[in-house]
Design an enzyme around this catalytic site. Structure first.
Site, short mmCIF file in Angstrom:
data_model
loop_
_atom_site.label_atom_id
_atom_site.label_comp_id
_atom_site.label_asym_id
_atom_site.label_seq_id
_atom_site.Cartn_x
_atom_site.Cartn_y
_atom_site.Cartn_z
N HIS A 190 0.82 -1.22 0.00
CA HIS A 190 0.00 0.00 0.00
C HIS A 190 0.85 1.26 0.00
O HIS A 190 0.43 2.30 -0.49
CB HIS A 190 -0.98 -0.02 1.18
CG HIS A 190 -2.11 -0.97 0.94
ND1 HIS A 190 -2.22 -2.17 1.59
CD2 HIS A 190 -3.13 -0.91 0.06
CE1 HIS A 190 -3.28 -2.80 1.14
NE2 HIS A 190 -3.85 -2.07 0.21
N ARG A 297 -10.31 3.48 -2.74
CA ARG A 297 -9.83 2.92 -1.46
C ARG A 297 -10.17 3.91 -0.35
O ARG A 297 -9.35 4.75 0.03
CB ARG A 297 -8.32 2.68 -1.52
CG ARG A 297 -7.88 1.57 -2.46
CD ARG A 297 -6.38 1.36 -2.39
NE ARG A 297 -5.94 0.11 -2.95
CZ ARG A 297 -5.47 -0.06 -4.19
NH1 ARG A 297 -5.37 0.96 -5.01
NH2 ARG A 297 -5.09 -1.25 -4.60
N ARG A 332 -15.11 1.27 -2.23
CA ARG A 332 -14.81 0.08 -1.44
C ARG A 332 -14.86 0.47 0.04
O ARG A 332 -14.22 1.46 0.43
CB ARG A 332 -13.41 -0.41 -1.83
CG ARG A 332 -13.01 -1.79 -1.41
CD ARG A 332 -12.08 -1.91 -0.24
NE ARG A 332 -10.85 -1.19 -0.25
CZ ARG A 332 -9.67 -1.66 -0.70
NH1 ARG A 332 -9.58 -2.84 -1.24
NH2 ARG A 332 -8.58 -0.95 -0.59
N GLU A 431 -10.60 -11.88 -3.02
CA GLU A 431 -9.19 -11.64 -2.67
C GLU A 431 -8.59 -12.79 -1.87
O GLU A 431 -7.41 -12.74 -1.51
CB GLU A 431 -9.07 -10.38 -1.81
CG GLU A 431 -9.73 -9.16 -2.40
CD GLU A 431 -9.42 -7.91 -1.63
OE1 GLU A 431 -8.42 -7.26 -1.94
OE2 GLU A 431 -10.18 -7.57 -0.70
N ASN A 454 -3.86 -8.21 -5.78
CA ASN A 454 -2.74 -7.95 -4.87
C ASN A 454 -2.85 -8.89 -3.67
O ASN A 454 -1.87 -9.51 -3.25
CB ASN A 454 -2.76 -6.50 -4.36
CG ASN A 454 -2.71 -5.51 -5.49
OD1 ASN A 454 -2.24 -5.83 -6.57
ND2 ASN A 454 -3.20 -4.30 -5.26
N ASP A 455 -4.06 -8.98 -3.14
CA ASP A 455 -4.27 -9.88 -2.01
C ASP A 455 -4.45 -11.32 -2.45
O ASP A 455 -3.97 -12.23 -1.77
CB ASP A 455 -5.48 -9.41 -1.19
CG ASP A 455 -5.10 -8.29 -0.25
OD1 ASP A 455 -4.06 -8.42 0.43
OD2 ASP A 455 -5.81 -7.28 -0.20
N ARG A 465 2.79 -9.44 0.53
CA ARG A 465 2.87 -8.50 -0.59
C ARG A 465 3.83 -7.34 -0.33
O ARG A 465 4.21 -6.63 -1.26
CB ARG A 465 1.48 -7.98 -0.96
CG ARG A 465 0.80 -7.21 0.13
CD ARG A 465 -0.66 -6.98 -0.17
NE ARG A 465 -0.89 -5.75 -0.90
CZ ARG A 465 -2.10 -5.25 -1.15
NH1 ARG A 465 -3.18 -5.91 -0.79
NH2 ARG A 465 -2.23 -4.11 -1.78
N CYS A 502 -9.18 -5.30 -9.97
CA CYS A 502 -8.70 -3.98 -9.57
C CYS A 502 -7.34 -4.03 -8.87
O CYS A 502 -6.90 -3.04 -8.30
CB CYS A 502 -9.72 -3.28 -8.69
SG CYS A 502 -10.10 -4.18 -7.19
C1 PEP Z 1 -6.12 -5.96 -4.11
O1 PEP Z 1 -5.90 -6.61 -3.08
O2 PEP Z 1 -5.77 -6.33 -5.25
C2 PEP Z 1 -6.85 -4.68 -4.02
C3 PEP Z 1 -7.22 -4.05 -5.09
O3 PEP Z 1 -7.04 -4.15 -2.78
P1 PEP Z 1 -5.84 -3.47 -1.95
O4 PEP Z 1 -4.64 -3.37 -2.86
O5 PEP Z 1 -6.30 -2.14 -1.51
O6 PEP Z 1 -5.65 -4.43 -0.85
MG MG Z 2 -6.95 -6.05 -1.29
#
Ligand code: PEP
Ligand code: MG
Length: 576
Positions: A190, A297, A332, A431, A454-455, A465, A502
């Site tokens: 993040h 976000r 979200r 996720e 990402n998750d 991550r 996303c």
């Molecule tokens: C993800 O996990 O891909 C996502 C879009 O949410 P974040 O990156 O905010 O965890």
């Molecule tokens: Mg996420």
């Protein structure tokens, strides 16, 4: 001259002077003291508190006329540093526990800030960060550490840090910090996402930048190759200056695509949306050709003072909607926890925060706070096309509980005389592997899916991550990840709902043909990536992508898939 290799987040090249950030993960010593040392420890505390107060008065004077908001933050901190109740608590604990004063200050302020952070009142929750900040100032004085705040940086610098939190990026004085070089972190952390949102070039995962750089050196932060060059020689410097000039000229070349659809050569259309972290980014999203906001976000509002009451949230959402007009805006609900800690939760000591009290779990355990957000989102829906989605859903019960609270929030809106759209779509973020496996069931109660890769990659491949040491394992082309994507998209389509993606993967032009071939309906990405992804989509055939997806799903290893994609791109991306 020395070159360090890391992970690039944006393609910018920046040249500037290094400034070393103070160590953030300060270890507080803890030891017992003799009874006769209590007086002495107390005197040290009073002196440190006095010094901190003097420091705050100076900062307040400096802030005068610059920012009323900053001035009032320093006022609040001053009140706290001199608060008799705070002093009394410290004295009482010292006299009962006989431990060193640094530890006592840390312990008391941690307890206080945790209590505040859990308060249903937004005002009190915001005070939690003040307590942490003030105690840090006092403890630094006690330990003889001179710190500077990221917000107080002056002069154009490249900040070199071991590890910055997302909240540190929010605090950075953006007009001064031209780039960041960091030992830790990866592309999908993040901190990286936020730095990109703020347009701060950052190279991460450098491992030992803080050891190699002592401050004052000339640095080149090379986002193209993910490198940091320390004290470049004249020739290297010149070639980077030329590259910067080329980039300056090239930027804008992709803009002609802005008004053109993301449509393949054989007429298959997909939607390209933008991810937002702050309402201020919306204009840029539109400029880059975003058809909507696929992921807002919202948690970053909560990490910024003065933004988290119902009215404040509503104003922030309306700001985004005001720019986007009738284009869809997907909000979200907060994904706090993990690496995005509400000020005051930092010391809460979860052993595995990424597997812990995060996202929808956090929201469901604080229903009043959650419903405040839901009401703000509902109210914003009268102004545009608002969608809502829930992060990190792991099972049907969580989705049902969130939907039940949404119904309660609707009833409260009606009672308060606040209108909202009855047709607001409600989506589920996919996720976690369990959500993929249950996608057919979750789709019953979802108007759309949004895959957070990402998750999903983090949890399916067991790769933190944010950890640069294992970043090489976070492979979107991993056969398991591709199967998960396919299963999710197919489950959505069987139910007649859309599948969006996303995570950072959506902005990866190399992977776009494969995602298209898997049947993805919508891509949502950091908006600067939109023109590049569109550029690729407009040069390929959907039918070829479908063949590609079939072949990729048959691959048994990442390298095989990546080679396939590279060969395919050479053959199939046509000039137009
Ligand atoms: C993800 O996990 O891909 C996502 C879009 O949410 P974040 O990156 O905010 O965890
Ligand atoms: Mg996420």
């Amino acid at each position: 001259m020395k070159t360090l290799s890391g992970i690039s987040v944006s393609r910018d090249i920046v040249i500037g002077k290094a400034l070393l950030s103070p160590e953030d993960n300060l270890e507080i010593p803890r030891y017992s003291i003799a009874e006769n040392m209590v007086e002495q420890e107390l005197r040290r505390f009073v002196e440190a508190a006095r010094g901190a107060a003097a420091e705050l008065r100076l900062l307040k004077e400096d802030a005068q006329g610059i920012s009323r908001e900053q001035e009032s933050i320093f006022e609040a901190h001053l009140l706290m540093v001199e608060d008799p109740d705070f002093h009394y608590k410290i004295k009482a604990r010292l006299e009962s526990k006989y431990e060193n004063i640094e530890w006592i200050v840390w312990e008391i302020s941690r307890e206080l800030s945790q209590k505040l952070a859990l308060s249903p009142s937004a005002y009190l929750r915001e005070r939690a960060s003040d307590v942490s900040d003030v105690s840090r100032r006092i403890i630094n004085r006690l330990l003889g550490i001179s710190r500077f705040s990221l917000a107080e940086l002056s002069g154009d610098v490249i900040l070199v840090a071991h590890s910055l939190l997302p909240s540190d990026i929010l605090a950075i004085n953006k007009s001064m910090v031209k780039a960041v070089a960091m030992d830790t972190g990866s592309r999908t952390s993040h901190t990286a996402i936020l730095a990109r949102a703020f347009g701060i070039p950052i190279v991460l995962g450098l491992s030992n930048a803080t050891r190699e750089i002592s401050g004052g050196e000339v640095l080149v932060v090379d986002g193209e190759d993910g490198k940091v060059v320390i004290d470049p020689d004249r020739e290297t410097l010149k070639s980077y200056e030329q590259a910067m000039e080329r980039n300056r000229k090239a930027s804008g070349h992709v803009h002609p695509l802005k008004r053109l659809p993301a449509e393949t050569l054989d007429g298959w259309k997909v939607v390209l949306n933008a991810n937002l972290e702050m309402p201020e980014e919306t204009e840029a999203a539109l400029q880059n050709g975003a058809e909507g906001i696929g992921l807002f976000r919202s948690e970053f509002l909560f990490m910024t003072p003065g933004q988290s009451t119902e009215e404040e949230q509503l104003a922030a959402y309306n700001k985004v909607i005001g720019v986007m007009g009738k284009r869809p805006v997907t909000i979200r609900t907060v994904d706090l926890g993990g690496d995005k800690l509400l000020p005051g939760f930092q010391g809460s000591g979860e052993a595995n925060p990424l597997l812990g009290w995060r996202a929808i779990r956090f929201s469901l355990s604080l229903p009043e706070m959650f419903k405040t957000q839901l009401r703000a989102i509902l109210r914003s829906s009268v102004e545009g096309t608002v969608k809502i989605m829930f992060p990190l859903i792991s099972c049907m019960e969580e989705l049902e509980d969130a939907l039940a609270l949404l119904e309660e929030a609707k009833t409260e809106c009606r009672k308060n005389g606040h209108g909202f759209s009855e047709y607001m779509e409600v989506g589920t973020m996919i996720e976690i592997p369990s959500a993929v496996i249950l996608a057919d069931i979750l789709s019953e109660k979802s108007d759309f899916f949004s895959i957070g890769t990402n998750d999903l990659i983090q949890y399916s491949l067991a790769v933190d991550r944010g950890n640069e040491k294992v970043n090489y394992l976070a492979q979107p082309a991993h056969p398991a990840v591709l199967r998960f994507l396919k299963q999710t998209i197919d489950a959505a389509h069987r139910r007649g709902i859309k599948a969006s993606l996303c995570g950072e993967l959506a902005g990866d032009a190399f992977m776009a043909p494969l995602l298209l071939g898997l049947g993805l309906d919508e891509f949502s990405m950091a908006s600067p990536s939109i023109p590049t992804v569109k550029h690729v989509i407009r040069r390929i055939r959907f039918s070829d992508c479908q063949e590609l997806a079939k072949e990729a799903l048959a691959c048994t290893a990442c390298k095989q898939t990546n080679d396939l994609l590279a060969d395919w791109a050479k053959k199939n991306i046509k000039e137009r």
